[in-house]
Design an enzyme around this catalytic site. Structure first.
Site, mmCIF file in Angstrom:
data_model
loop_
_atom_site.group_PDB
_atom_site.id
_atom_site.type_symbol
_atom_site.label_atom_id
_atom_site.label_comp_id
_atom_site.label_asym_id
_atom_site.label_seq_id
_atom_site.Cartn_x
_atom_site.Cartn_y
_atom_site.Cartn_z
ATOM 1 N N ARG A 136 2.690 2.739 -72.096
ATOM 2 C CA ARG A 136 3.437 1.647 -71.469
ATOM 3 C C ARG A 136 3.951 0.770 -72.604
ATOM 4 O O ARG A 136 5.091 0.900 -73.007
ATOM 5 C CB ARG A 136 2.494 0.905 -70.513
ATOM 6 C CG ARG A 136 3.163 -0.045 -69.576
ATOM 7 C CD ARG A 136 2.208 -0.571 -68.517
ATOM 8 N NE ARG A 136 1.037 -1.274 -69.076
ATOM 9 C CZ ARG A 136 0.109 -1.891 -68.335
ATOM 10 N NH1 ARG A 136 0.211 -1.889 -67.019
ATOM 11 N NH2 ARG A 136 -0.915 -2.512 -68.894
ATOM 12 N N HIS A 165 -5.514 -0.469 -73.705
ATOM 13 C CA HIS A 165 -5.770 -0.506 -72.258
ATOM 14 C C HIS A 165 -5.929 0.919 -71.760
ATOM 15 O O HIS A 165 -5.160 1.803 -72.138
ATOM 16 C CB HIS A 165 -4.597 -1.211 -71.563
ATOM 17 C CG HIS A 165 -4.880 -1.635 -70.149
ATOM 18 N ND1 HIS A 165 -5.967 -2.410 -69.811
ATOM 19 C CD2 HIS A 165 -4.198 -1.419 -68.998
ATOM 20 C CE1 HIS A 165 -5.942 -2.648 -68.500
ATOM 21 N NE2 HIS A 165 -4.885 -2.057 -67.982
ATOM 22 N N ARG A 224 -12.068 -7.756 -70.954
ATOM 23 C CA ARG A 224 -11.074 -8.436 -70.125
ATOM 24 C C ARG A 224 -11.443 -8.233 -68.653
ATOM 25 O O ARG A 224 -11.326 -7.145 -68.116
ATOM 26 C CB ARG A 224 -9.674 -7.865 -70.412
ATOM 27 C CG ARG A 224 -9.290 -7.926 -71.892
ATOM 28 C CD ARG A 224 -7.851 -7.496 -72.128
ATOM 29 N NE ARG A 224 -7.556 -6.147 -71.690
ATOM 30 C CZ ARG A 224 -7.672 -5.054 -72.448
ATOM 31 N NH1 ARG A 224 -8.071 -5.155 -73.719
ATOM 32 N NH2 ARG A 224 -7.364 -3.863 -71.976
ATOM 33 N N ASP A 317 6.504 -12.750 -39.369
ATOM 34 C CA ASP A 317 5.713 -13.986 -39.220
ATOM 35 C C ASP A 317 4.550 -13.860 -38.244
ATOM 36 O O ASP A 317 3.785 -14.814 -38.091
ATOM 37 C CB ASP A 317 6.624 -15.111 -38.717
ATOM 38 C CG ASP A 317 7.923 -15.166 -39.479
ATOM 39 O OD1 ASP A 317 7.856 -15.096 -40.720
ATOM 40 O OD2 ASP A 317 8.999 -15.238 -38.845
HETATM 41 C C1 PLP Z 1 -4.438 -6.585 -65.585
HETATM 42 C C2 PLP Z 1 -5.036 -6.294 -66.886
HETATM 43 C C3 PLP Z 1 -6.430 -6.347 -67.057
HETATM 44 C C4 PLP Z 1 -7.386 -6.602 -65.924
HETATM 45 O O1 PLP Z 1 -7.635 -5.432 -65.185
HETATM 46 P P1 PLP Z 1 -8.738 -5.440 -64.012
HETATM 47 O O2 PLP Z 1 -8.828 -4.018 -63.598
HETATM 48 O O3 PLP Z 1 -8.207 -6.317 -62.933
HETATM 49 O O4 PLP Z 1 -9.987 -5.980 -64.594
HETATM 50 C C5 PLP Z 1 -6.917 -6.159 -68.332
HETATM 51 N N1 PLP Z 1 -6.104 -5.916 -69.369
HETATM 52 C C6 PLP Z 1 -4.774 -5.838 -69.250
HETATM 53 C C7 PLP Z 1 -3.936 -5.566 -70.444
HETATM 54 C C8 PLP Z 1 -4.188 -6.022 -68.007
HETATM 55 O O5 PLP Z 1 -2.862 -5.933 -67.878
#
Ligand code: PLP
Length: 390
Positions: A136, A165, A224, A317
Site C-alpha cells: 500500500r 503494517h 498500535r 431515516d
Molecule cells: C488502522 C491502523 C491501525 C489499527 O488497526 P486495528 O486493527 O484497528 O488495531 C494500526 N496501524 C495502522 C498503520 C493503521 O492504519
C-alpha cells in the site's frame, strides 16, 4: 445542564469511558513494561468521537496517538491532546509547516515523498514506513539497495521511529500465519541493518490489535491499538484472550407503534408482507445514520430485553421492527441497535456478518447525525452533537 434531552432524541450512541479505560488497562497489562502504547484514533476514533476518546486516553496514560491524516491530528490538538501524534498517511508537502507547528510526526513512506518534503528537513519529525508485504505505502526493504532510500531519510529528517503494517495478521490459516511471520522477519532484518549502519532506528513498531494479541514477542518498542481499545475483537477468528468490553451502545427511540393486517406490506418495495396480524414499531434509524440498508429483512434490535426483527427495507431515516412479542412497546421507548439490553447483546461483529463486512466498517459508519453521549461512573459527562456544533 446536559441532560438526556440533549442527545436521546432520535438515534444516539452512548459511550462508556470507564469501559474504554478498562480496555486500555487490559491491553496495557499485556504489554511488556518497556513497550509503548499508541492509540489509533483515526476515523473519529472508530466513530466513538476522537476528541473525547483522545482526552480520556491521554488521562489514563497512552503514550502516542495515531491518525490517518493531518486533519485528524489537528482535531486532537484542538481537543487539547499533547502526546505525540503519528500521521500514518500523506500530508501535502505544502502543509509541512503545519506538521512542524503542531509538533506532529509524519510518516515517510517513499523516496519520491521524501524528496517532496525535503524543504522541511531536520525540523520535521518522521517515522519511516516499510512495506513488508501490504503493498500500500512504504519503502520496499527486501534488498540492501532498497534501504539506501531509507538511509537518506535518516540523514535528511529527524527520524524517531520506524514501522510496518501486516496485511493478514487477523487470519489464522497456516498460509496467513506464515506470511505475517515473513513480514515480521523482513521488518526485523531491515531494522537491524539500519542499526548496523549507524542509524538509530527509533521506536520500532509493527503490531496493530490482532498481532499484539496473537504475537506477544513482536511488540518491539511500541504497538498500535485500534479496534481492540474500543472493545471490539479485531476479527471473529480471534477469540481474544484479553477481556475487552464494547465501549459504544447504539440506541434509538420508538416513534410509532401500530398494527398490521394480514397481507399489508412494510416500507419501500413492499419487501415484507404480513402473513398474520402483527404489531410493528417504527424506528428513526436508517442508512443515513449508519444502520446499513443490508439489514433489510435480516437485522434485529432489542426492545425491553427482547429481539425485535427488522421488517422490510431499511430506509434513509427509518426502519420498521416486529414488536408482536413485546406487547408493552410504546412510543418513546429506547431500542438498542448495537450493545446490551438485559441478557441480550448485539455485537458489531454480528452486524458486520449480516452485511458482509467487518466490525471496523460497521462502527465507523455511524454517521454525524447520531450524537455521542459520554458516561463515567454511570453518569453523563459530555455530549458531542456534530450537527449543532457546526
Ligand atoms: C488502522 C491502523 C491501525 C489499527 O488497526 P486495528 O486493527 O484497528 O488495531 C494500526 N496501524 C495502522 C498503520 C493503521 O492504519
Amino acid at each position: 445542564m446536559i441532560s438526556e434531552n440533549s442527545y436521546a432524541r432520535r438515534c444516539w450512541a452512548e459511550i462508556d469511558l470507564d469501559a474504554l479505560g478498562r480496555n486500555f488497562r487490559a491491553l496495557r497489562a499485556f504489554l511488556r513494561p518497556e513497550t509503548a502504547a499508541l492509540a489509533v484514533v483515526k476515523a473519529d476514533a472508530y466513530g466513538h468521537g476522537d476528541q473525547q476518546i483522545g482526552r480520556a486516553l491521554e488521562e489514563i496514560g497512552v503514550d502516542w496517538f495515531g491518525v490517518a491524516c493531518l486533519d485528524e491530528a489537528l482535531s486532537l490538538r484542538r481537543a487539547g491532546c499533547r502526546k505525540p501524534i503519528l500521521v500514518f498517511g500523506y500530508t501535502p508537502p505544502e502543509l509541512a509547516g503545519l506538521l512542524i507547528e503542531h509538533d506532529l510526526t509524519q510518516t515517510m513512506y517513499s523516496a519520491e515523498y521524501a524528496e517532496a518534503m525535503q524543504g522541511a528537513g531536520k525540523r520535521l519529525q518522521v517515522h519511516v514506513k516499510l512495506d513488508t508485504g501490504m503493498r500500500r505505502i512504504g519503502f520496499r526493504c527486501e534488498e540492501e539497495a532498497d534501504l539506501a532510500a531509507v538511509e537518506a531519510v535518516y540523514r535528511d529528517f529527524t527520524v524517531t521511529g520506524i514501522f510496518s503494517h501486516f496485511s493478514c495478521a487477523d487470519e489464522l490459516s497456516p498460509d496467513s500465519l506464515a506470511f505475517t511471520a515473513g513480514q515480521y522477519a523482513k521488518f526485523a532484518v531491515a531494522c537491524d541493518y539500519l542499526q548496523a549502519r549507524g542509524h538509530d532506528p527509533g521506536l520500532r513498531h509493527c503490531s496493530a490489535s490482532s498481532a499484539l494479541i496473537l504475537h506477544e514477542d513482536w511488540q518491539l518498542d511500541m504497538v498500535r491499538m485500534g479496534i481492540a481499545l474500543v472493545g471490539i475483537a479485531p476479527s471473529p477468528e480471534i477469540g481474544t484472550h484479553i477481556r475487552l468490553e464494547p465501549v459504544l451502545t447504539w440506541r434509538a427511540r420508538v416513534v410509532m407503534v401500530k398494527d398490521l393486517e394480514i397481507g399489508e406490506a412494510v416500507s419501500y418495495g413492499r419487501a415484507f408482507r404480513a402473513e398474520k396480524r402483527m404489531r410493528v414499531a417504527t424506528i428513526p434509524a436508517g442508512y443515513a445514520d449508519g444502520y446499513a440498508r443490508a439489514f433489510t429483512n435480516k437485522g434485529h434490535m432489542l426492545l425491553h430485553g427482547r429481539p425485535v426483527p427488522v421488517l422490510g427495507r431499511v430506509c434513509m431515516d427509518y426502519c420498521v421492527v416486529d414488536v408482536t412479542d413485546v406487547p408493552e412497546a410504546k412510543m418513546g421507548d429506547a431500542v438498542t441497535l448495537a450493545g446490551q439490553d438485559g441478557s441480550e447483546e448485539i455485537t458489531f461483529d454480528a452486524l458486520a456478518a449480516l452485511s458482509g463486512t467487518i466490525s471496523h466498517d460497521r462502527v465507523c459508519a455511524i454517521s454525524p447525525r447520531v450524537p455521542r453521549a459520554y458516561f463515567r461512573g454511570g453518569g453523563l459527562v459530555e455530549v458531542r452533537d456534530y450537527l449543532t456544533a457546526r
